[in-house]
Design a protein around this motif. Structure first.
Motif, PDB file in Angstrom:
ATOM      1  N   VAL A 115       1.329  -1.790 -13.890  1.00 60.65           N
ATOM      2  CA  VAL A 115       1.933  -0.632 -13.232  1.00 60.65           C
ATOM      3  C   VAL A 115       1.540  -0.588 -11.764  1.00 60.65           C
ATOM      4  O   VAL A 115       0.361  -0.749 -11.411  1.00 60.65           O
ATOM      5  CB  VAL A 115       1.498   0.676 -13.919  1.00 60.65           C
ATOM      6  N   LEU A 116       2.531  -0.362 -10.902  1.00 54.54           N
ATOM      7  CA  LEU A 116       2.293  -0.077  -9.488  1.00 54.54           C
ATOM      8  C   LEU A 116       2.534   1.409  -9.282  1.00 54.54           C
ATOM      9  O   LEU A 116       3.664   1.890  -9.426  1.00 54.54           O
ATOM     10  CB  LEU A 116       3.221  -0.897  -8.597  1.00 54.54           C
TER      11      LEU A 116
ATOM     12  N   ARG B  75       5.722  -8.261  -6.988  1.00 56.99           N
ATOM     13  CA  ARG B  75       5.994  -9.604  -7.510  1.00 56.99           C
ATOM     14  C   ARG B  75       4.704 -10.414  -7.607  1.00 56.99           C
ATOM     15  O   ARG B  75       4.461 -11.105  -8.603  1.00 56.99           O
ATOM     16  CB  ARG B  75       7.002 -10.308  -6.616  1.00 56.99           C
ATOM     17  N   SER B  76       3.864 -10.310  -6.577  1.00 59.99           N
ATOM     18  CA  SER B  76       2.629 -11.101  -6.569  1.00 59.99           C
ATOM     19  C   SER B  76       1.655 -10.648  -7.649  1.00 59.99           C
ATOM     20  O   SER B  76       0.874 -11.457  -8.164  1.00 59.99           O
ATOM     21  CB  SER B  76       1.962 -11.022  -5.194  1.00 59.99           C
ATOM     22  N   LEU B  77       1.716  -9.361  -8.019  1.00 60.69           N
ATOM     23  CA  LEU B  77       0.819  -8.820  -9.035  1.00 60.69           C
ATOM     24  C   LEU B  77       1.452  -8.805 -10.423  1.00 60.69           C
ATOM     25  O   LEU B  77       0.861  -8.304 -11.363  1.00 60.69           O
ATOM     26  CB  LEU B  77       0.400  -7.390  -8.660  1.00 60.69           C
ATOM     27  N   ARG B  78       2.653  -9.329 -10.535  1.00 61.81           N
ATOM     28  CA  ARG B  78       3.395  -9.378 -11.800  1.00 61.81           C
ATOM     29  C   ARG B  78       3.611  -7.984 -12.378  1.00 61.81           C
ATOM     30  O   ARG B  78       3.519  -7.769 -13.589  1.00 61.81           O
ATOM     31  CB  ARG B  78       2.694 -10.294 -12.807  1.00 61.81           C
ATOM     32  N   VAL B  79       3.925  -7.040 -11.503  1.00 62.00           N
ATOM     33  CA  VAL B  79       4.183  -5.662 -11.910  1.00 62.00           C
ATOM     34  C   VAL B  79       5.526  -5.576 -12.621  1.00 62.00           C
ATOM     35  O   VAL B  79       6.518  -6.180 -12.186  1.00 62.00           O
ATOM     36  CB  VAL B  79       4.161  -4.727 -10.671  1.00 62.00           C
ATOM     37  N   ASN B  80       5.584  -4.816 -13.702  1.00 63.64           N
ATOM     38  CA  ASN B  80       6.862  -4.607 -14.393  1.00 63.64           C
ATOM     39  C   ASN B  80       7.206  -3.129 -14.598  1.00 63.64           C
ATOM     40  O   ASN B  80       8.148  -2.799 -15.295  1.00 63.64           O
ATOM     41  CB  ASN B  80       6.902  -5.348 -15.728  1.00 63.64           C
ATOM     42  N   LEU B  81       6.428  -2.229 -13.981  1.00 69.74           N
ATOM     43  CA  LEU B  81       6.785  -0.810 -13.957  1.00 69.74           C
ATOM     44  C   LEU B  81       6.218  -0.191 -12.681  1.00 69.74           C
ATOM     45  O   LEU B  81       5.016  -0.271 -12.434  1.00 69.74           O
ATOM     46  CB  LEU B  81       6.238  -0.061 -15.179  1.00 69.74           C
ATOM     47  N   VAL B  82       7.097   0.432 -11.897  1.00 69.42           N
ATOM     48  CA  VAL B  82       6.694   1.085 -10.647  1.00 69.42           C
ATOM     49  C   VAL B  82       6.843   2.591 -10.824  1.00 69.42           C
ATOM     50  O   VAL B  82       7.852   3.072 -11.359  1.00 69.42           O
ATOM     51  CB  VAL B  82       7.561   0.597  -9.466  1.00 69.42           C
ATOM     52  N   VAL B  83       5.825   3.343 -10.372  1.00 66.12           N
ATOM     53  CA  VAL B  83       5.840   4.801 -10.464  1.00 66.12           C
ATOM     54  C   VAL B  83       5.610   5.375  -9.067  1.00 66.12           C
ATOM     55  O   VAL B  83       4.473   5.535  -8.633  1.00 66.12           O
ATOM     56  CB  VAL B  83       4.765   5.320 -11.435  1.00 66.12           C
TER      57      VAL B  83
ATOM     58  N   PRO C 133      -2.332   2.016 -24.704  1.00 63.46           N
ATOM     59  CA  PRO C 133      -2.551   0.635 -25.136  1.00 63.46           C
ATOM     60  C   PRO C 133      -1.476  -0.314 -24.622  1.00 63.46           C
ATOM     61  O   PRO C 133      -1.664  -1.532 -24.677  1.00 63.46           O
ATOM     62  CB  PRO C 133      -2.516   0.739 -26.666  1.00 63.46           C
ATOM     63  N   LEU C 134      -0.373   0.249 -24.133  1.00 60.70           N
ATOM     64  CA  LEU C 134       0.685  -0.587 -23.573  1.00 60.70           C
ATOM     65  C   LEU C 134       0.340  -1.108 -22.183  1.00 60.70           C
ATOM     66  O   LEU C 134       0.936  -2.075 -21.711  1.00 60.70           O
ATOM     67  CB  LEU C 134       1.993   0.205 -23.484  1.00 60.70           C
ATOM     68  N   VAL C 135      -0.596  -0.443 -21.499  1.00 59.62           N
ATOM     69  CA  VAL C 135      -0.893  -0.745 -20.101  1.00 59.62           C
ATOM     70  C   VAL C 135      -2.031  -1.753 -19.998  1.00 59.62           C
ATOM     71  O   VAL C 135      -3.109  -1.563 -20.573  1.00 59.62           O
ATOM     72  CB  VAL C 135      -1.248   0.540 -19.337  1.00 59.62           C
ATOM     73  N   GLU C 136      -1.776  -2.795 -19.234  1.00 55.92           N
ATOM     74  CA  GLU C 136      -2.780  -3.826 -18.993  1.00 55.92           C
ATOM     75  C   GLU C 136      -3.557  -3.558 -17.714  1.00 55.92           C
ATOM     76  O   GLU C 136      -4.784  -3.704 -17.670  1.00 55.92           O
ATOM     77  CB  GLU C 136      -2.107  -5.198 -18.912  1.00 55.92           C
ATOM     78  N   GLU C 137      -2.842  -3.147 -16.645  1.00 55.25           N
ATOM     79  CA  GLU C 137      -3.510  -2.909 -15.359  1.00 55.25           C
ATOM     80  C   GLU C 137      -2.672  -1.961 -14.524  1.00 55.25           C
ATOM     81  O   GLU C 137      -1.436  -1.941 -14.625  1.00 55.25           O
ATOM     82  CB  GLU C 137      -3.727  -4.230 -14.612  1.00 55.25           C
ATOM     83  N   ILE C 138      -3.355  -1.159 -13.696  1.00 52.51           N
ATOM     84  CA  ILE C 138      -2.697  -0.194 -12.814  1.00 52.51           C
ATOM     85  C   ILE C 138      -3.183  -0.432 -11.388  1.00 52.51           C
ATOM     86  O   ILE C 138      -4.394  -0.430 -11.131  1.00 52.51           O
ATOM     87  CB  ILE C 138      -3.017   1.257 -13.234  1.00 52.51           C
ATOM     88  N   PHE C 139      -2.238  -0.609 -10.465  1.00 54.29           N
ATOM     89  CA  PHE C 139      -2.550  -0.791  -9.051  1.00 54.29           C
ATOM     90  C   PHE C 139      -2.052   0.439  -8.299  1.00 54.29           C
ATOM     91  O   PHE C 139      -0.864   0.762  -8.367  1.00 54.29           O
ATOM     92  CB  PHE C 139      -1.872  -2.044  -8.505  1.00 54.29           C
ATOM     93  N   VAL C 140      -2.942   1.129  -7.591  1.00 54.06           N
ATOM     94  CA  VAL C 140      -2.587   2.359  -6.893  1.00 54.06           C
ATOM     95  C   VAL C 140      -2.537   2.088  -5.388  1.00 54.06           C
ATOM     96  O   VAL C 140      -3.503   1.583  -4.813  1.00 54.06           O
ATOM     97  CB  VAL C 140      -3.583   3.490  -7.190  1.00 54.06           C
TER      98      VAL C 140
END
Length: 399
Positions: free
Chosen positions: A14-15, A74-82, A34-41
Motif C-alpha cells: 500500500v502507498l 512501480r519501484s516498490l511494487r505497490v498494488n493499492l494507493v490510498v 492479514p492481506l497487507v504485506e507493507e505500507i509506505f507513507v
C-alpha cells in the motif's frame, strides 16, 4: 503490473499519501490486515515512523509529484494507493494511477469536484433536490454585496463582512459566494462507496472551537466523538436514502464525507468531502471490530463489490482530544518537538495518533512530531473517553 482486479489475490503493498493524524490512523488500521504485506507513507510523520508493524515513511518523493509517485509505486511494487488529503484528489491523482493500471482508493478528478468546487457542489445539491442552505454565486464583488444587502435570509459573518470570497478550485475564475446561515448541530457521516453501493460508519461530531463551551475561534478540529447520538435511526435512514443515494448520478469510488447541519426543519448538507475526515477518521476507525478489515473494504470499493463486505462496529464510544501548540489557531511558535512521556498501565487500551503538520521532518528517539498531537480513548460512554483523553493530555510536552 497488477491491475485493480488482481489486488485482492496478491499480498497488498500500500502507498498511503499524506502526513497527519488521519494518515497515522489509516496506517494503524491497515497494518492489522492479514492481506497487507507493507505500507509506505508519503511523507508520513513521527507517529507512522515509530511503532507500527509493516509501516515505513518515504520522504524522497514529494506528495504532490504525481508522476514521481507513480514511479515510486512501480519501484516498490505497490498494488493499492490510498490518497488521503483533499489536494491530491482534487488535482486528479486517481487518474495518474488509473493510467498506470494501479488500483487507487479515491474518486476521479471529476467526482472530487464535489469538494474542490463549492459552486459545483452546491449546484449538484440543488439539481438533485438535496436539502442545503440557500446560496448564490457571483462573478464580481459588487453583485454579491448587492445580494447580501437585499436578501431576507441570514448571512454568516466573515472577516470580509457579511459576504465571503471563495475560489472554486475547479475553475480559474474568482467566484463570490454567499450562503444562508444555518443553526443547529453539526454532524459528519463517512461513507464507503464503490460507485453503486454505499456503506456508512457511525455518525461523528467534531469540536471546532479552540476552547471548551463552544468558545473562541474555529480551528481545523480540536477533538471529536463517535457515535453521535444526535440523529435518530430513522433520520440516518433518511440521510442515506435521500442524500447519499443520489450519488449514483456521479460515479464515486472511495470515501465520501457528508457534513450536515441538523436544523429544526431537518438535516441539511453543509458540504461534501471526497476523502476521510480529520479528526473523524481517528475517532471512527477504532470503533471498527477486529473482524472488519479496512484493506478488504478498500479493495472491494475499487473492484466495485462492496456489497460482499461487512462493516461491523463495536458497541462502544470513542473520543479524540487534541493538544495544540500555544497560540493556535492564530500565530504560534513553530519548530517545537512533541514528546510523549511514558504512560501508566491505565492507558494500555488507548490508541494514540500523532499528527505532524510540517513539511520538514526530524525524528529523534522519543520524539513524535510537531506541532499537534491527539489521543483517542475508548469506553462505553463519550464522557468516559473525554475524561481519559484530558488525563492523557498532561503527558504531551512541546519542546
Amino acid at each position: 503490473m497488477m491491475s485493480s482486479q488482481d489486488c485482492r489475490r496478491e499480498p497488498l503493498r500500500v502507498l498511503l499519501v499524506g502526513g497527519g493524524g488521519r494518515e497515522h490512523a489509516l496506517a494503524w488500521k491497515l497494518s492489522q490486515s492479514p492481506l497487507v504485506e507493507e505500507i509506505f507513507v508519503v511523507p508520513g510523520n513521527g507517529g507512522t515512523v515509530a511503532g507500527l508493524a509493516k509501516v515505513s515513511n518515504v520522504v524522497t518523493t514529494p506528495a504532490d509529484d504525481y508522476p514521481g509517485l507513480v514511479d515510486l509505486a512501480r519501484s516498490l511494487r505497490v498494488n493499492l494507493v490510498v490518497p488521503s488529503p483533499e489536494g491530491p484528489l482534487v488535482d486528479g491523482i486517481e487518474g495518474y494511477f488509473r493510467a498506470a493500471n494501479i488500483a487507487c482508493f479515491g474518486p476521479s478528478k471529476e467526482a472530487a469536484r464535489l469538494e474542490g468546487s463549492k459552486v459545483f457542489s452546491k449546484d449538484f445539491m440543488h439539481r438533485y433536490d438535496i436539502p442545503t442552505a440557500k446560496y448564490c454565486s457571483f462573478g464580481d464583488h459588487d453583485s454579491a454585496q448587492k445580494y447580501v444587502n437585499t436578501t431576507s435570509h441570514p448571512i454568516p459573518s466573515s472577516p470580509y463582512g457579511r459576504s465571503c470570497w471563495i475560489r472554486s478550485l475547479a475553475t480559474p475564475e474568482k467566484t463570490w459566494f454567499v450562503e444562508e446561515f444555518l443553526e443547529g448541530d453539526e454532524l459528519s457521516i463517512l461513507t464507503f462507496s464503490d460507485g453503486m453501493t454505499f456503506k456508512s460508519m457511525p455518525p461523528a461530531q467534531d469540536h471546532k472551537r479552540i476552547y471548551d463551551g463552544v468558545k473562541g475561534p474555529n480551528t481545523g478540529g480540536m477533538g471529536c466523538y463517535a457515535p453521535a447520538k444526535i440523529p435518530s435511526p430513522s433520520m440516518l435512514d433518511d440521510i442515506d436514502r435521500t442524500k447519499l443515494m443520489r450519488f449514483a448520478r456521479i460515479p464515486f469510488t472511495g470515501m465520501l464525507l457528508t457534513g450536515l447541519m441538523i436544523t429544526k426543519s431537518g438535516p441539511k448538507v453543509l458540504e461534501y468531502n471526497a476523502r476521510f475526515g480529520d479528526p473523524e477518521t481517528e475517532t471512527l476507525l477504532p470503533l471498527l471490530s477486529a473482524r472488519t478489515d479496512l484493506a478488504e473494504i478498500m479493495t472491494a470499493c475499487v473492484e466495485h463489490r462492496l456489497e460482499e463486505v461487512s462493516i461491523e462496529v463495536e458497541p462502544k464510544a470513542c473520543v479524540a482530544v487534541v493538544a495544540a501548540s500555544g497560540g493556535y489557531p492564530g500565530s504560534y511558535r513553530q519548530g517545537d518537538e512533541i514528546r510523549i512521556d511514558p504512560l501508566s498501565d491505565g492507558y494500555k487500551n488507548q490508541r494514540q495518533f500523532i499528527p505532524c503538520w510540517h513539511k520538514t521532518y526530524r525524528w529523534n528517539a522519543g520524539d513524535l512530531g510537531r506541532p499537534c498531537s491527539g489521543c483517542l480513548s475508548n469506553g462505553r460512554h463519550p464522557r468516559t473517553g473525554r475524561r481519559e483523553g484530558l488525563r492523557w493530555r498532561i503527558h504531551v510536552k512541546f519542546q
